[in-house]
Design an enzyme around this catalytic site. Structure first.
Site, short mmCIF file in Angstrom:
data_model
loop_
_atom_site.label_atom_id
_atom_site.label_comp_id
_atom_site.label_asym_id
_atom_site.label_seq_id
_atom_site.Cartn_x
_atom_site.Cartn_y
_atom_site.Cartn_z
N CYS A 46 60.37 -64.90 82.16
CA CYS A 46 60.29 -66.33 81.82
C CYS A 46 61.30 -66.82 80.77
CB CYS A 46 58.87 -66.72 81.46
SG CYS A 46 58.18 -65.85 80.05
N ARG A 58 60.67 -52.03 79.23
CA ARG A 58 59.95 -52.00 77.95
C ARG A 58 59.87 -50.57 77.46
NH1 ARG A 58 54.96 -56.34 78.69
NH2 ARG A 58 56.30 -57.99 79.54
N GLU A 64 57.88 -48.15 76.16
CA GLU A 64 56.43 -48.01 75.94
C GLU A 64 56.08 -46.77 75.13
OE1 GLU A 64 54.14 -50.16 76.58
OE2 GLU A 64 54.79 -51.43 78.22
N ARG A 114 51.85 -47.69 83.36
CA ARG A 114 52.54 -48.14 82.15
C ARG A 114 53.86 -47.41 82.09
NH1 ARG A 114 51.21 -51.10 77.98
NH2 ARG A 114 49.02 -51.06 78.51
N GLU A 141 57.45 -63.04 88.46
CA GLU A 141 56.97 -63.93 87.41
C GLU A 141 57.12 -65.38 87.82
OE1 GLU A 141 58.01 -63.37 83.28
OE2 GLU A 141 56.38 -64.72 82.77
N ASP A 170 43.26 -62.59 81.51
CA ASP A 170 43.66 -61.27 81.99
C ASP A 170 42.88 -60.94 83.25
OD1 ASP A 170 45.51 -60.69 80.08
OD2 ASP A 170 44.31 -59.18 79.03
N GLU A 209 44.64 -53.91 83.11
CA GLU A 209 45.13 -55.28 83.25
C GLU A 209 46.22 -55.25 84.30
OE1 GLU A 209 46.89 -57.21 79.74
OE2 GLU A 209 48.22 -58.24 81.14
N ASN A 212 48.25 -61.27 84.54
CA ASN A 212 47.66 -62.27 83.64
C ASN A 212 48.17 -63.65 84.01
OD1 ASN A 212 50.24 -62.33 82.67
ND2 ASN A 212 49.74 -61.30 80.75
N CYS A 227 53.03 -69.01 82.57
CA CYS A 227 53.53 -68.05 83.52
C CYS A 227 52.40 -67.10 83.90
CB CYS A 227 54.70 -67.27 82.94
SG CYS A 227 54.34 -66.48 81.38
N ARG A 265 51.19 -52.41 88.89
CA ARG A 265 49.78 -52.54 88.49
C ARG A 265 48.89 -52.91 89.67
NH1 ARG A 265 49.30 -53.48 82.53
NH2 ARG A 265 50.85 -52.01 81.75
P1 ATP Z 1 49.67 -54.46 78.07
O1 ATP Z 1 48.67 -55.00 77.11
O2 ATP Z 1 49.10 -53.71 79.23
O3 ATP Z 1 50.83 -53.76 77.40
P2 ATP Z 1 51.16 -56.83 78.04
O4 ATP Z 1 50.30 -57.77 77.32
O5 ATP Z 1 52.30 -56.18 77.34
O6 ATP Z 1 50.30 -55.73 78.78
P3 ATP Z 1 52.43 -58.91 79.45
O7 ATP Z 1 53.62 -58.95 78.61
O8 ATP Z 1 51.44 -59.98 79.36
O9 ATP Z 1 51.68 -57.53 79.35
O10 ATP Z 1 52.94 -58.71 80.96
C1 ATP Z 1 52.24 -59.21 82.05
C2 ATP Z 1 52.10 -58.24 83.18
O11 ATP Z 1 53.21 -57.36 83.30
C3 ATP Z 1 50.93 -57.29 82.99
O12 ATP Z 1 49.75 -57.91 83.40
C4 ATP Z 1 51.32 -56.17 83.92
O13 ATP Z 1 51.06 -56.52 85.25
C5 ATP Z 1 52.80 -56.09 83.75
N1 ATP Z 1 53.22 -55.06 82.78
C6 ATP Z 1 53.37 -55.20 81.45
N2 ATP Z 1 53.78 -54.06 80.87
C7 ATP Z 1 53.87 -53.14 81.88
C8 ATP Z 1 54.26 -51.77 81.94
N3 ATP Z 1 54.63 -51.11 80.85
N4 ATP Z 1 54.24 -51.15 83.14
C9 ATP Z 1 53.89 -51.82 84.25
N5 ATP Z 1 53.53 -53.11 84.27
C10 ATP Z 1 53.51 -53.79 83.10
ZN ZN Z 2 56.16 -65.11 80.87
MG MG Z 3 52.53 -54.32 76.45
#
Ligand code: ATP
Ligand code: ZN
Ligand code: MG
Length: 505
Positions: free
Chosen positions: A309, A339, A341, A350, A358, A419, A437, A440, A464, A471
């Protein structure tokens, strides 16, 4: 709040001779420009120059003030006035403002639990809820750019976070599906690895999806596009995967997730001659001389897409959207997200690189609240009737935002984040295990504000909804297993036949 500022205003020429005129400007300023802007109903001293003296080209001043006309604003006003008046009369102006000492005292909402440190600040002294800071290194430009207010806000924010660190976000169940029969309780990532559908790597948190797994993810994508996005009128865009820092400053990501971003550097030059030595070394050693590479590339000024976004908002920055185009409904499904992680990595759920659609929507509040309902309706259809998941929706708000009362913005609970969570049988019982999750959906005001996106008439909101393909696949496979015979008919219809894949010996 109390401010006590000692500063030196350096003039373009000697000012010993004109001290009387300078003193007059200061006396007048104490009555006038240093008192401007104080609300009528408050008793306030504003800012006052309480001491001043001259030495060669330098004017030393001490300004004290309260929260109205803070001393650092006062000095800027005084500089301007002195330059104007002394310029006309004596052809000298202020060249430079230098802070000697700046002490600021203010009240905190809570007593800090531990020491607080901050760049730009020499010293932070805390006594109960009383905070006194000294700063001496700020330039005039930094004063004008509001550094002092941001320093104070950052201290308050840090104290606030000390109280809510590690606390859960507020979680409020909105809806839950019926329980589904548990037919499988393995970890789908491990099971897919065993069958050779996916391969780990080649770097941390990344996966290679062989045809079987790729088809599952691509079918998820197809379902989201044809069953959710197209029926609601969303149109596809294609954006850059590289996000310059200024865009992340505008969204807040730069301060929010600097520890999770992947960064991009550029070659310092494209001239092959300058790369020759490096290439020679690679050819001979079959290895990359990392230190040399470091010299040949720039420090990063951009990061890899974290969420799609920000670039979408950037594309509309400072523009007015015609009422005919509202609500704007667009989505990106080209750019993967990266990311870092670290310890949180697990399976394909993850990962450090994931594939996500998006959708972004921009419109009036009424339009978006209506859209939110329709999106949820379409999602429900997909998760209930096509994927047949056991899932639920919850309103979530980070704890520190709840405390700040920000989720009640406008007193509306429609804003905020929903969520979508799925039960993963391999993680344990429904009650005790953590649900995943898998996507969202958010609505807010902040991005249309920070990117200055306007409509012809009404205030704009935006939001968004991140559809994470890994996931969706994890939720589905964890509940249904890898055997298509156990998959719901509506999914099979869209999936077709399982690809042959590659037989490895
Ligand atoms: P989380 O709390 O699980 O880390 P987030 O709050 O970081 O999630 P958002 O930034 O809101 O996640 O991203 C929205 C969506 O992107 C999530 O609902 C998920 O589907 C996906 N997503 C986020 N991080 C990951 C990841 N590390 N691996 C796979 N999918 C992801
Ligand atoms: Zn966004
Ligand atoms: Mg996260």
């Amino acid at each position: 709040m109390e401010f006590e500022l000692e500063a030196v205003l350096s003039f373009s020429g000697e000012i010993d001779e004109i001290i009387d005129d300078i003193s007059k400007v200061i006396s007048a300023a104490n009555e006038d420009i240093l008192k401007r802007g104080i609300p009528k109903n408050v008793e306030s001293g504003g800012a006052s120059v309480v001491e001043h003296s001259v030495e060669g080209k330098d004017l030393h001043v001490k300004i004290i003030s309260d929260r109205y006309v803070r001393a650092h604003d006062g000095i800027v006003r005084l500089r301007k006035k002195l330059s104007e008046d002394m310029g006309k009369k004596h052809h000298v102006g202020v060249r430079d403002v230098k802070i000697d000492q700046y002490q600021i005292r203010f009240e905190l909402e809570d007593e800090p639990k531990k020491e607080i440190k901050l760049p730009f600040v020499d010293n932070i002294k805390i006594d109960g809820k009383e905070c006194e800071i000294s700063v001496s290194s700020l330039t005039e430009d930094q004063l004008q750019r509001n550094f002092v207010d941001r320093i104070i806000n950052r201290i308050k924010e840090k104290v606030h976070h000390q109280y809510y660190e590690g606390k859960e976000e507020k979680w409020e169940l909105v809806w839950e599906s019926k329980k589904k029969d548990i037919i499988w309780n393995e970890d789908p990532t491990e099971a897919m690895e065993e069958r050779g559908w996916i391969k780990k790597g080649p770097t941390k948190g990344k996966w290679f999806y062989r045809p079987q797994a790729a088809k599952i993810l691509k079918t998820m994508e197809e379902i989201a596009v044809t069953e959710v996005l197209k029926p609601l009128g969303f149109e596809e865009i294609i954006e850059s995967i590289m996000v310059p820092f200024d865009v992340w400053i505008d969204t807040g990501h730069m301060e929010g997730i600097p520890n999770e971003a992947y960064y991009i550097s550029e070659p310092r030059t494209r001239d092959p001659e300058e790369w020759e030595e490096m290439i020679d070394e690679i050819k001979i050693s079959r290895d990359v001389p990392i230190e040399k590479l470091d010299q040949m590339t720039t420090a990063p000024r951009a990061g890899v897409c974290y969420a799609q976004c920000p670039i979408i908002y950037w594309s509309l920055k400072n523009r007015t959207i015609s009422d005919n185009s509202l609500p704007v409904l667009i989505f990106d499904k080209t750019s993967p997200s990266a990311r870092y992680e670290s310890g949180g990595r697990h399976g394909i759920e993850r990962v450090d690189e994931f594939h996500r659609i998006e959708p972004v929507y921009i419109g009036t509040k009424e339009q978006l609240i209506d859209l939110k309902e329709k999106l949820i309706e379409r999602y429900k259809f997909v998760f209930e009737d096509i994927l047949e998941l056991e899932w639920r929706m919850a309103n979530v708000t980070p704890f520190y935002l709840q405390q700040a009362g920000e989720e009640e913005e406008d007193g509306e609970t429609e804003l905020g984040t929903v969520d979508f969570e799925a039960y993963l049988p391999y993680r344990g019982s429904r009650e005790e295990s953590e649900w995943l999750e898998f996507q969202n959906l958010s609505l807010f005001k902040k991005y249309t504000d920070s990117f200055n996106i306007k409509s012809q008439t009404k205030e704009l909101y935006s939001g968004c909804t991140g559809i994470g393909l890994e996931r969706w696949a994890s939720a589905f496979l964890a509940q249904k297993g890898l055997d298509p015979e156990n998959w719901p008919e509506e999914f099979i219809k869209r999936f077709g036949d399982m690809p042959k894949g590659i037989e490895l010996l």
